[in-house]
Design an enzyme around this catalytic site. Structure first.
Site: not given
Ligand code: URA
Length: 433
Positions: A82, A161, A168, A183, A187
């Site tokens: 990621h 999320d 947010r 977050s 995932k």
């Molecule tokens: N990428 C994400 O998936 N979440 C965040 O909070 C910041 C960057």
């Protein structure tokens, strides 16, 4: 349990219990906690922080809010990667094939771009025919058959999320290390891989502007990974300069093909070999140096390029683009951005370059914007190179000449030319494991 008590507890800087965190995440997901209370707790977390245990509990509660992907039908260790997002970041299209060419399966879920940052799914969809909206069965079948698939998120993965991120975004609570790490890691954990390599970007084009903050974010995410029993490594890489030479969807696919053919620029090749080597190391292929040599070998022997071709074909795309990149969409018009004075290119500010490319149609200003796959910018010179006044530094690609002016204006703010040669700083800043 009452939400207001949880908010007050965090406002006073106290530690939340697992039950309280689960109550919050459940309530946000099913809508029983109103947005104003959820936002209030998010702000309290932003200001007072969370310790490692709270952050892990938040992440696990978020994972439990929706579906998870079961990759156990695919034998061997599955490694995911990621990136925390950047400009011109085409690493997935390069290191996915490198790792898969060595027999390590890569089942990668990727996202779309928003604002000045691009997304791998948009880039892949610029290849004629490529389908990224795979069902879970199709996704697993392709990984079983050829060892590599890259797809958009399927199913109801981490719905908490989606709600929290939207809140947010509009309440000034994006920039919080526990919230960002929960977050991202929720995932990744829900996507089912056994091991995770995180590319944490630092610099002007990234979420984290300083190395210290990037290290904190990296440590928080590695801590969550080990708490969830997934081997996790974070590589901190520089995003103060654009990675490679292309920004824009088809232009980046073309550059990925160049790197896989052994003709890529040194910076992107180095970052991809390092990240691929870390993925291979986590998959048990040997120590880092051996894995780096193996990764490099997949470029030299053409096996990574061949794997990319197989993936395009398996995802219904026209794999001929690999031998003949002219088949990729291209823009009707081009123009050059030229140096305003003599000197060294001291810096090219990545986020401004991303905005300039978005203004040409390569990115989305809003979620609803439609991407122009052929649009974008190619760098003819990189930071550190010498230029003469009037010499072209970049090529802009667009399907309407009227888009050039705003983009060129943005580039004026992106490019810094100086009499001084910029200091050479490392691309790979730190590795946290
Ligand atoms: N990428 C994400 O998936 N979440 C965040 O909070 C910041 C960057």
């Amino acid at each position: 349990m009452r939400m207001v008590d949880i908010i007050i507890k965090k406002k006073e800087g106290l530690k939340l219990s697992r039950e309280e965190i689960e109550f919050f995440v459940r309530g946000v997901t099913d809508g029983s906690i109103p947005d104003y209370q959820a936002s209030s707790l998010l702000m309290a977390i932003c200001l007072k922080g969370m310790d490692d245990e709270e952050t892990l509990n938040l992440t696990l509660a978020m994972v439990a809010s929706g579906d998870t992907i079961d990759l156990s039908e695919i034998p061997k260790i599955k490694v995911d990667k990621h990136s925390t997002g950047g400009v011109g970041d085409k690493t997935t299209m390069i290191l996915g094939p490198m790792v898969a060419a060595l027999g390590v399966p890569v089942a990668k879920m990727s996202g779309r771009g928003l604002g000045h940052t691009g997304g791998t799914i948009d880039k892949l969809e610029s290849i004629p025919g490529v389908n990224t909206q795979l069902s879970q069965e199709e996704f697993i079948k392709i990984v079983q058959d050829i060892g590599l698939a890259v797809a958009g998120q399927t199913g109801n993965l981490v719905p908490a999320d989606k709600k929290l991120y939207a809140l947010r975004d509009v309440t000034g609570t994006v920039e919080s290390i526990p919230l960002i790490s929960a977050s991202i890691m929720s995932k990744k954990l829900a996507s089912g891989s056994d091991a995770i390599v995180l590319d944490v970007k630092v610099g002007s084009g990234a979420f984290m502007k300083t190395t210290e903050d990037a290290q904190k974010l990296a440590k928080a995410m590695v801590e969550i990974g080990s708490g969830a029993k997934r081997k996790t490594v974070a590589v901190i890489t520089d995003m103060d300069r654009p990675l490679g030479k292309a920004v824009g969807n088809a232009l980046e696919v073309k550059e990925a093909i160049e790197v896989l053919s052994g003709n890529g620029s040194d910076d992107i090749t180095e970052v991809c070999i390092t990240l691929a080597a870390k993925m291979l190391e986590l998959a048990g292929m040997g120590d880092f140096n051996k894995c780096a040599r193996l990764a490099e070998g997949t470029i030299k022997d053409g096996s990574a390029l061949e794997k990319f071709k197989q993936m395009i074909k398996a995802q219904n795309g026209n794999e001929e683009v690999v031998d003949n990149p002219e088949l990729l969409p291209s823009a009707k018009y081009t123009t050059e951005y030229r140096a305003a004075s003599d000197g060294y290119i001291f810096s090219i500010i990545s986020d401004r370059l991303g905005v300039a490319s978005m203004l040409l149609g390569a990115g989305r200003a809003t979620k609803e914007s439609v991407i122009d796959p052929g649009a974008g910018i190619t760098l003819l010179k990189k930071p550190g190179e010498m230029v003469k006044a009037g010499e072209p530094i970049m090529m802009l690609h667009a399907n309407s000449e009227s888009l050039f002016k705003d983009s060129l204006d943005e580039l004026e703010k992106a490019v810094v030319i100086s009499r001084e040669k910029p200091p050479q700083t490392p691309l790979i800043i730190d590795i946290i494991q």
